[in-house]
Design a protein around this motif. Structure first.
Motif, mmCIF file in Angstrom:
data_model
loop_
_atom_site.group_PDB
_atom_site.id
_atom_site.type_symbol
_atom_site.label_atom_id
_atom_site.label_comp_id
_atom_site.label_asym_id
_atom_site.label_seq_id
_atom_site.Cartn_x
_atom_site.Cartn_y
_atom_site.Cartn_z
ATOM 1 N N ALA A 18 -3.411 -0.433 -2.930
ATOM 2 C CA ALA A 18 -4.514 0.425 -3.346
ATOM 3 C C ALA A 18 -4.779 0.256 -4.842
ATOM 4 O O ALA A 18 -4.079 -0.486 -5.537
ATOM 5 C CB ALA A 18 -4.209 1.875 -2.999
ATOM 6 N N GLY A 54 -9.751 -3.210 0.364
ATOM 7 C CA GLY A 54 -9.802 -2.736 1.747
ATOM 8 C C GLY A 54 -11.047 -1.960 2.107
ATOM 9 O O GLY A 54 -11.276 -1.639 3.274
ATOM 10 N N THR A 72 -8.484 7.034 0.726
ATOM 11 C CA THR A 72 -7.653 8.013 1.424
ATOM 12 C C THR A 72 -7.729 9.347 0.702
ATOM 13 O O THR A 72 -7.623 9.413 -0.526
ATOM 14 C CB THR A 72 -6.188 7.547 1.501
ATOM 15 O OG1 THR A 72 -6.102 6.466 2.442
ATOM 16 C CG2 THR A 72 -5.264 8.671 1.963
ATOM 17 N N ASN A 75 -9.138 1.840 -2.366
ATOM 18 C CA ASN A 75 -8.610 0.509 -2.104
ATOM 19 C C ASN A 75 -9.734 -0.496 -2.268
ATOM 20 O O ASN A 75 -10.589 -0.640 -1.382
ATOM 21 C CB ASN A 75 -8.012 0.438 -0.703
ATOM 22 C CG ASN A 75 -7.163 -0.802 -0.498
ATOM 23 O OD1 ASN A 75 -7.603 -1.911 -0.778
ATOM 24 N ND2 ASN A 75 -5.950 -0.617 -0.017
ATOM 25 N N HIS A 102 -4.068 1.366 5.239
ATOM 26 C CA HIS A 102 -4.337 0.407 4.162
ATOM 27 C C HIS A 102 -3.612 -0.903 4.473
ATOM 28 O O HIS A 102 -2.412 -0.904 4.741
ATOM 29 C CB HIS A 102 -3.854 0.943 2.814
ATOM 30 C CG HIS A 102 -4.682 2.063 2.270
ATOM 31 N ND1 HIS A 102 -5.361 1.989 1.076
ATOM 32 C CD2 HIS A 102 -4.946 3.302 2.774
ATOM 33 C CE1 HIS A 102 -5.994 3.131 0.855
ATOM 34 N NE2 HIS A 102 -5.747 3.943 1.874
ATOM 35 N N PRO A 148 0.816 -1.221 0.000
ATOM 36 C CA PRO A 148 0.000 0.000 0.000
ATOM 37 C C PRO A 148 0.851 1.274 0.000
ATOM 38 O O PRO A 148 0.904 2.022 0.977
ATOM 39 C CB PRO A 148 -0.819 -0.140 1.284
ATOM 40 C CG PRO A 148 -0.005 -0.996 2.177
ATOM 41 C CD PRO A 148 0.734 -1.949 1.282
#
Length: 348
Positions: free
Chosen positions: A258, A277, A281, A274, A254, A233
């Motif tokens: 990403a 995830g 961000t 992401n 993360h 990440p």
């Protein structure tokens, strides 16, 4: 003298009224322009999971109409500079790394009539994906399965050239504002990003990405190139003019690599999604500013920045929602349901 004084006073009153009214008109026109800029007519959403294209109210996020007459599967989106047409690649029935029957069509969407107006056929090239307009008015599209970038004249709807990217992973591309260079990220197919000289229309050099890549974008001024690392990440930052790596930036919070990276049009923000995830961000004053982690829906992908400069909308292709994020507060303000699984979207 009395007559002269009277005329002078009248002239001063006229000029004062003119200045006042002129400023009032200027203020009104500026306000009207702001309303026009801040209030797009609609949003177009590419529903990859549903195989459709939606026209969505930009305020309520209610679907107003849907186009569904497409072969599998619409991916990605680019809107013409005059905002009258959209172009949607028909990538094929699969996803990256598993697309055994890559497509060769790009759907042309009339944004004024909200109608599908046919296709651009890039045959013999296959696997159209990310597309961008250059300052020359030509449309450049990755043809991933063929390892080239095709050049399209949208007036004739014909391919007028192809540039070898030297990678069958050329999945996403960006173009410098001056139209001199084009960069492709090549996913995990090759450990480099391709640099193409658009003036010569030929491959120029390789930018090392030893872990592969998953996303790419240029700062609005074209000075910085940011690539999301394919294995960890991190963001890899390059000087886009010198084509040299500057630094790596770790993405706080993360747990896996990403995906999409996007600068806002004004350059104040960098958004990173992401997919695995379920987070995004927000980076202030990118790429070195403070990071803000925002939970999203399932499998967030691409996004669109609202013309008001205050909002970004992310398509969550895993659960059929959109994450509407207020940039000043760095918070998700709402998560409306739109379609089956929107990957890409844009305001017009």
């Amino acid at each position: 003298m009395g007559t002269l004084a009277t005329q002078l006073i009248a002239a001063l009153v006229y000029l004062s009224n003119y200045t006042f009214n002129h400023r009032r008109v200027q203020k009104y026109n500026a306000h009207k322009l702001k309303i026009m800029i801040d209030s797009p007519e609609e949003m177009i959403a590419i529903d990859k999971k549903g195989g459709t294209i939606h026209f969505v109210d930009p305020d309520t996020f209610v679907i107003r109409s849907t186009l569904s007459d497409f072969p599998p599967v619409p991916h990605e989106l680019t809107i013409s500079p005059d905002r009258k047409e959209a172009y949607v690649p028909i990538y094929g029935p699969g996803i990256y790394g598993s697309n055994p029957n890559p497509g060769h069509l790009i759907a042309v969407i009339d944004l004024v009539a909200r109608q599908h107006r046919g296709y651009i056929d890039i045959n013999p090239y296959r696997g159209p994906h990310t597309m961008k307009f250059g300052p020359d008015g030509l449309l450049y599209s990755c043809a991933e399965a063929s390892g080239v970038v095709v050049i399209i004249d949208i007036r004739s709807r014909e391919v007028i050239g192809a540039i070898d990217a030297r990678s069958v992973g050329c999945h996403r591309l960006v173009i410098t504002p001056d139209g001199t260079r084009l960069f492709t990220e090549n996913e995990d197919a090759d450990p480099w990003a391709s640099v193409i000289d658009l003036k010569k229309r030929e491959f120029s050099l390789r930018l090392p990405t030893p872990n592969g890549a998953a996303g790419i974008d240029l700062s609005p001024g074209g000075e910085l190139l940011v690539i999301s690392d394919g294995k960890v990440p991190d963001l890899v930052v390059f000087d886009a003019i010198e084509c040299t790596q500057i630094t790596r930036i770790s993405l706080s919070g993360h747990q896996c690599p990403a995906q999409i990276v996007r600068f806002s049009p004004d350059g104040k923000w960098l958004i990173v999604t992401n997919m695995d995830g379920n987070v995004a961000t927000i980076i202030e004053n990118p790429p070195y500013g403070r990071q803000h982690l925002v939970p999203t829906g399932k499998s967030p992908m691409d996004m669109a920045f609202h013309p008001n400069g205050q909002t970004v909308v992310i398509g969550n292709q895993g659960d059929g929602t959109l994450s509407v994020i207020d940039l000043p507060s760095k918070q998700e303000s709402e998560r409306p349901k739109v379609g089956v699984g929107v990957e890409a979207l844009g305001f017009f």
